[in-house]
Design a protein around this motif. Structure first.
Motif, PDB file in Angstrom:
ATOM      1  N   PHE A 135      13.224   3.639   1.948  1.00 51.59           N
ATOM      2  CA  PHE A 135      12.395   4.698   1.120  1.00 51.59           C
ATOM      3  C   PHE A 135      13.379   5.529   0.613  1.00 51.59           C
ATOM      4  N   PRO A 136      12.983   6.482  -0.429  1.00 55.49           N
ATOM      5  CA  PRO A 136      13.900   7.282  -1.037  1.00 55.49           C
ATOM      6  C   PRO A 136      14.479   8.399   0.024  1.00 55.49           C
ATOM      7  N   LYS A 137      13.748   8.910   0.800  1.00 54.89           N
ATOM      8  CA  LYS A 137      14.271  10.001   1.677  1.00 54.89           C
ATOM      9  C   LYS A 137      15.477   9.212   2.808  1.00 54.89           C
ATOM     10  N   ALA A 164       0.689  -1.162  -0.012  1.00 54.24           N
ATOM     11  CA  ALA A 164      -0.121   0.042   0.240  1.00 54.24           C
ATOM     12  C   ALA A 164       1.005   1.319  -0.021  1.00 54.24           C
ATOM     13  N   ARG A 165       1.807   1.214   1.042  1.00 53.48           N
ATOM     14  CA  ARG A 165       2.888   2.563   0.821  1.00 53.48           C
ATOM     15  C   ARG A 165       3.651   2.724  -0.466  1.00 53.48           C
ATOM     16  N   LEU A 166       4.010   1.543  -0.952  1.00 56.61           N
ATOM     17  CA  LEU A 166       4.818   1.624  -2.207  1.00 56.61           C
ATOM     18  C   LEU A 166       3.861   2.029  -3.343  1.00 56.61           C
ATOM     19  N   SER A 167       2.795   1.487  -3.363  1.00 58.72           N
ATOM     20  CA  SER A 167       1.930   2.005  -4.329  1.00 58.72           C
ATOM     21  C   SER A 167       1.575   3.475  -4.337  1.00 58.72           C
ATOM     22  N   GLU A 220       6.898  -3.786 -10.467  1.00 56.54           N
ATOM     23  CA  GLU A 220       7.249  -4.796  -9.590  1.00 56.54           C
ATOM     24  C   GLU A 220       5.959  -5.196  -8.541  1.00 56.54           C
ATOM     25  N   LEU A 221       5.082  -4.105  -8.140  1.00 58.13           N
ATOM     26  CA  LEU A 221       4.195  -4.074  -7.372  1.00 58.13           C
ATOM     27  C   LEU A 221       3.095  -4.896  -8.081  1.00 58.13           C
ATOM     28  N   ASP A 239       2.325   6.247  -7.135  1.00 55.45           N
ATOM     29  CA  ASP A 239       1.269   7.090  -7.741  1.00 55.45           C
ATOM     30  C   ASP A 239       1.828   8.626  -7.436  1.00 55.45           C
ATOM     31  N   MET A 240       2.491   9.092  -6.465  1.00 55.67           N
ATOM     32  CA  MET A 240       3.025  10.369  -6.304  1.00 55.67           C
ATOM     33  C   MET A 240       4.067  10.516  -7.184  1.00 55.67           C
TER      34      MET A 240
END
Length: 142
Positions: A84-86, A22-25, A45-46, A29-30
């Protein structure tokens, strides 16, 4: 990275915990407008992942916060934490899930390999050697 089929003729099976999916989806999207290539890579991948309840996630699968030992082609083995990216920081061996290697690692387990065509068109192969469990709150950090 465009994943290609393995010698057996299909992509390796991957498994992702429901909360991480859910978080990665949402992340994909963002990013769709700002970085469509990274968003598409992660979304692909998801889309092919088997999604399981967090409590039923088997050990030894690369998750957010896991440390994976892997080899690319015939290079020396390396280790990196999937983040995560950050939180990405290559000097601390923390690799973003939005990089080609990070996306390739997601959901894989020891003994699995995936092939893809690099930007220069050369075929690359990532093989997972071992997976060390994520810290208890790693999936929720960020």
């Amino acid at each position: 990275m465009t994943a290609t089929k393995t010698r057996a003729g299909r992509l390796p099976a991957i498994t992702i915990a429901r909360s991480e999916h859910a978080r990665l989806s949402n992340l994909a999207d963002m990013l769709a407008e700002r970085d469509p290539q990274a968003a598409e890579l992660l979304a692909a991948e998801l889309d092919r992942a088997k999604i399981v309840d967090d409590a039923r996630m088997a050990p030894g699968i690369v998750r957010m916060g896991s440390v994976a030992e892997f080899r690319i082609d015939d290079e020396a083995p390396q280790s990196a934490e999937l983040v995560f990216p950050k939180d990405a920081d290559i000097s601390r061996q923390r690799i973003s899930v939005l990089t080609p290697v990070g996306a390739a690692l997601l959901g894989m387990s020891a003994g699995q390999s995936i092939e893809w065509a690099a930007r220069d068109g050369k075929g690359r192969r990532l093989s997972v050697i071992a997976v060390h469990e994520a810290a208890p709150d790693a999936a929720r950090a960020s």
